[in-house]
Structure formats: structure tokens, C-alpha cells
Motif scaffolding. Sequence first.
Motif, PDB file in Angstrom:
ATOM      1  N   ASN A  93       0.868  -1.185   0.000  1.00  0.00           N
ATOM      2  CA  ASN A  93       0.000   0.000   0.000  1.00  0.00           C
ATOM      3  C   ASN A  93       0.904   1.234   0.000  1.00  0.00           C
ATOM      4  N   ALA A  94       0.303   2.416  -0.025  1.00  0.00           N
ATOM      5  CA  ALA A  94       1.096   3.652  -0.079  1.00  0.00           C
ATOM      6  C   ALA A  94       1.107   4.384   1.258  1.00  0.00           C
ATOM      7  N   ASP A  95       0.722   3.683   2.342  1.00  0.00           N
ATOM      8  CA  ASP A  95       0.697   4.329   3.660  1.00  0.00           C
ATOM      9  C   ASP A  95       2.086   4.818   4.068  1.00  0.00           C
ATOM     10  N   VAL A  96       2.110   5.903   4.817  1.00  0.00           N
ATOM     11  CA  VAL A  96       3.370   6.435   5.336  1.00  0.00           C
ATOM     12  C   VAL A  96       4.099   5.360   6.161  1.00  0.00           C
ATOM     13  N   ASP A  97       3.339   4.610   6.984  1.00  0.00           N
ATOM     14  CA  ASP A  97       3.948   3.577   7.831  1.00  0.00           C
ATOM     15  C   ASP A  97       4.578   2.449   7.023  1.00  0.00           C
ATOM     16  N   HIS A  98       4.209   2.352   5.771  1.00  0.00           N
ATOM     17  CA  HIS A  98       4.615   1.222   4.939  1.00  0.00           C
ATOM     18  C   HIS A  98       5.648   1.620   3.881  1.00  0.00           C
ATOM     19  N   THR A  99       5.829   2.940   3.666  1.00  0.00           N
ATOM     20  CA  THR A  99       6.680   3.384   2.555  1.00  0.00           C
ATOM     21  C   THR A  99       7.756   4.393   2.953  1.00  0.00           C
ATOM     22  N   LEU A 100       7.621   4.992   4.129  1.00  0.00           N
ATOM     23  CA  LEU A 100       8.575   6.042   4.528  1.00  0.00           C
ATOM     24  C   LEU A 100      10.009   5.508   4.572  1.00  0.00           C
ATOM     25  N   GLY A 101      10.151   4.233   4.918  1.00  0.00           N
ATOM     26  CA  GLY A 101      11.483   3.626   5.008  1.00  0.00           C
ATOM     27  C   GLY A 101      12.251   3.665   3.703  1.00  0.00           C
ATOM     28  N   LEU A 102      11.545   3.747   2.572  1.00  0.00           N
ATOM     29  CA  LEU A 102      12.263   3.830   1.291  1.00  0.00           C
ATOM     30  C   LEU A 102      13.168   5.049   1.264  1.00  0.00           C
ATOM     31  N   LEU A 103      12.702   6.147   1.866  1.00  0.00           N
ATOM     32  CA  LEU A 103      13.513   7.371   1.883  1.00  0.00           C
ATOM     33  C   LEU A 103      14.766   7.198   2.738  1.00  0.00           C
ATOM     34  N   LEU A 111      18.423  -0.733  -5.844  1.00  0.00           N
ATOM     35  CA  LEU A 111      17.342  -1.549  -5.283  1.00  0.00           C
ATOM     36  C   LEU A 111      16.244  -1.683  -6.317  1.00  0.00           C
ATOM     37  N   ARG A 112      15.487  -2.777  -6.212  1.00  0.00           N
ATOM     38  CA  ARG A 112      14.283  -2.882  -7.024  1.00  0.00           C
ATOM     39  C   ARG A 112      13.071  -2.801  -6.106  1.00  0.00           C
ATOM     40  N   VAL A 113      12.100  -1.992  -6.494  1.00  0.00           N
ATOM     41  CA  VAL A 113      10.863  -1.882  -5.728  1.00  0.00           C
ATOM     42  C   VAL A 113       9.709  -2.389  -6.584  1.00  0.00           C
ATOM     43  N   HIS A 114       9.081  -3.458  -6.105  1.00  0.00           N
ATOM     44  CA  HIS A 114       7.898  -4.007  -6.768  1.00  0.00           C
ATOM     45  C   HIS A 114       6.660  -3.341  -6.165  1.00  0.00           C
ATOM     46  N   ILE A 119       0.347   2.679  -6.814  1.00  0.00           N
ATOM     47  CA  ILE A 119       1.192   3.033  -5.660  1.00  0.00           C
ATOM     48  C   ILE A 119       2.474   3.720  -6.147  1.00  0.00           C
ATOM     49  N   ARG A 120       3.053   3.206  -7.244  1.00  0.00           N
ATOM     50  CA  ARG A 120       4.254   3.840  -7.798  1.00  0.00           C
ATOM     51  C   ARG A 120       3.972   5.291  -8.201  1.00  0.00           C
ATOM     52  N   ILE A 122       1.656   7.372  -7.053  1.00  0.00           N
ATOM     53  CA  ILE A 122       1.467   8.220  -5.868  1.00  0.00           C
ATOM     54  C   ILE A 122       2.820   8.646  -5.309  1.00  0.00           C
ATOM     55  N   LEU A 123       3.731   7.679  -5.174  1.00  0.00           N
ATOM     56  CA  LEU A 123       5.008   7.985  -4.527  1.00  0.00           C
ATOM     57  C   LEU A 123       5.929   8.791  -5.436  1.00  0.00           C
ATOM     58  N   THR A 124       6.062   8.377  -6.686  1.00  0.00           N
ATOM     59  CA  THR A 124       7.097   9.000  -7.519  1.00  0.00           C
ATOM     60  C   THR A 124       6.613  10.240  -8.276  1.00  0.00           C
ATOM     61  N   GLU A 125       5.301  10.346  -8.528  1.00  0.00           N
ATOM     62  CA  GLU A 125       4.814  11.496  -9.298  1.00  0.00           C
ATOM     63  C   GLU A 125       4.232  12.594  -8.402  1.00  0.00           C
ATOM     64  N   ASP A 126       3.684  12.210  -7.237  1.00  0.00           N
ATOM     65  CA  ASP A 126       3.035  13.202  -6.376  1.00  0.00           C
ATOM     66  C   ASP A 126       3.902  13.634  -5.198  1.00  0.00           C
ATOM     67  N   ASN A 127       4.884  12.836  -4.843  1.00  0.00           N
ATOM     68  CA  ASN A 127       5.703  13.128  -3.652  1.00  0.00           C
ATOM     69  C   ASN A 127       7.141  13.358  -4.097  1.00  0.00           C
ATOM     70  N   SER A 128       7.475  14.642  -4.310  1.00  0.00           N
ATOM     71  CA  SER A 128       8.738  14.957  -4.984  1.00  0.00           C
ATOM     72  C   SER A 128       9.960  14.493  -4.193  1.00  0.00           C
ATOM     73  N   MET A 129       9.807  14.289  -2.870  1.00  0.00           N
ATOM     74  CA  MET A 129      10.956  13.851  -2.075  1.00  0.00           C
ATOM     75  C   MET A 129      11.469  12.472  -2.523  1.00  0.00           C
ATOM     76  N   PHE A 130      10.573  11.665  -3.112  1.00  0.00           N
ATOM     77  CA  PHE A 130      10.981  10.336  -3.567  1.00  0.00           C
ATOM     78  C   PHE A 130      11.932  10.416  -4.774  1.00  0.00           C
ATOM     79  N   ALA A 131      12.100  11.616  -5.323  1.00  0.00           N
ATOM     80  CA  ALA A 131      13.099  11.788  -6.387  1.00  0.00           C
ATOM     81  C   ALA A 131      14.510  11.529  -5.867  1.00  0.00           C
ATOM     82  N   MET A 132      14.676  11.533  -4.525  1.00  0.00           N
ATOM     83  CA  MET A 132      15.968  11.168  -3.949  1.00  0.00           C
ATOM     84  C   MET A 132      16.354   9.726  -4.299  1.00  0.00           C
ATOM     85  N   LEU A 133      15.375   8.927  -4.680  1.00  0.00           N
ATOM     86  CA  LEU A 133      15.636   7.538  -5.062  1.00  0.00           C
ATOM     87  C   LEU A 133      15.939   7.403  -6.557  1.00  0.00           C
ATOM     88  N   GLN A 134      15.876   8.536  -7.282  1.00  0.00           N
ATOM     89  CA  GLN A 134      16.066   8.496  -8.738  1.00  0.00           C
ATOM     90  C   GLN A 134      17.182   9.452  -9.158  1.00  0.00           C
TER      91      GLN A 134
END
Length: 311
Positions: A93-103, A111-114, A119-120, A122-134
Motif C-alpha cells: 500500500n502507499a501508507d506512510v507507515d509502509h513506505t517512509l522507510g524507502l527514503l 534496489l528494485r521496488v515491486h 502506488i508507484r 502516488i510515490l514517484t509522481e506526487d511526492n517529490s521527495m521520492f526523487a531522492m531515489l532516482q
Amino acid sequence: MRVKILGSAAGGGFPQWNCACPNCCALRAGTFKGKARSQTQVAISVDNKNWFLLGASPDLRAQIEATPQLHPRLQPSEDGVRQSPIAGAVLSNADVDHTLGLLLLRELQPLRVHATGSIRRILTEDNSMFAMLQRVPGQVIWTDFTPGTTFPLLNAAGEDSGLRCRALSLGTHYPAYVSSRRQAELTFTEASLGLIVESPTGKRLACMPAAPQIDDALLREFESVDVLLFDGTFWSDDELIRIQGSGQTAQQMGHVSVSSSLVKLAQVRRPRKIYLHINNTNPMLNEASPEYRQVREAGWEIAEDGWQFDL
Ligand SMILES: [Zn+2]
């Protein structure tokens, strides 16, 4: 397949920073008969060398440090000193409790994220901080899966771990931070999933820390698994309302209560049954409570941080 439970509490952990419920107060006072717990995190491996995370909890940094198998090892290879046994993650899911650790895994480690496409996005297009993973090509490789289909768990280089995963659509609600405009573009069956992971020898693990209901199809799935990690968030449907004086029911938050699942899953005999994702308000955390005794007498276990088992 080796399974490690790095964290077993629901969001907020136990104790929770802003909570003065009877459980949290007694734990802080040192009078609680039961254990503190970090936020739910499961890791799996076939060879005890390459590990996949089921979700990525906000407590992941401390959970990795508490787990020697997940520590980087100095190797006389081209990898140098920066490497990790963590090959990838599967998001349900895209919950903060379930995805924040990626940051927390942003240090240019491949890493590969399935994840589902929804969900992808939401995280990569709407939450610009996840660009740290790209930041560099090949840093985090997102691989979409579709609920109901079986897919291989791959590392960043595309090598097959031998593990197979199938996601079941369990809930249709996206987190509150996802805008209604975005929600209208998403596939609702991709919002909240349960995972069935199969080892090369055919052993199966079900990981379902957020299950809003139990239907016949789910009961049939559980009869084919060896270990069931199931939603242990709340004891009763009105638990938070009674403790806080207001709020949502367990059902509204996407969780069937333990008092209900104990009855509905009594007929499931095959798997080892373990409650996971336990909220700090849940009375079964107290090992002196009648609720704890009831769960144990029904043949269930209550997950603790640091547990490991092989199947
Ligand atoms: Zn509490």
C-alpha cells in the motif's frame, strides 16, 4: 525461505510518542507485562544472503542495525564498502507507515521496488521527495505488478531470487494524503494488498497486516499457506473511539478486529497463525490480560520484533 519479523507494531509503534493509553503508560512505567515493538516490517530470503523487504517501515534504519543478516559486508569485490544484502522491496500500500522507510534507503544503493502502478505513481509522481531515489540511472528500479498475477522477486540487476509473489486486492482506500483528483485516476483494486510469497520449494507465506474483511476466497487462500501473518491491529472495532473519545472504527480504517478474526479464522487449520501489526492500544499486548490468553488458547501467536522462522 527464511522470514524475519523486524517490527510487529501498527503505525506509531509501541509505545507511541503521543499516546497515554493504559498500555503505553504502563510500558513507560516499567510495569507492563509485555514487550515494546517497532513498526511492522518483514524481511524474507531464500539463501540468507539476499533479502527482500515487505514494505519499508519508518523504523527501518534501526531495524536493519538490529539484524546482522542485513548489515553490509566488506567484500573483496568491485562493490567497495557501500553495499547491502537488501535486494529490493515489495509494497502492498502507499501508507506512510509502509513506505517512509524507502527514503531511509536513499544512499544511492541499487534496489528494485515491486509495486502496483497506482502506488508507484502516488510515490514517484506526487511526492517529490521520492526523487531522492532516482538521482542516478539504475538507483531504484520500479517494477509494476498487477493484483492476482504471480511475479518473480528480482534484485536491481534483474536476477531472479527464486521467490514468487502474488498480491491479493484486499482494500480500495488510498491514504488520506492522496488528493481526490489523483484518486480519480487510480485503479482502486491496487490500493491495499495482501501478499502470498512462495519459496522455490513451494512453501508459502501470507502477509496481510491490513485486512478489512475475511471472505470465502481468502479462507481458501489461507488453507494453502504454511505461515499466516495476519492483521492484529485492533482487538475490537470501537477500540480507538473508546480510548480517544472519538475517531474511526477499525473497519473504517481497513482492519477487521482480532475478536472477529479469531472466530472467522478458527476453521483455518493448516498454517501457523501469527498476529502482526498490533496497535499500541490492543489489550492482547498485555501478557497478563484475558485477551492475550484467549488468543494463545485459540492457537494464535502474537508477533514480536526479532522473530525468525524458516519454511
Ligand atoms: Zn498507546
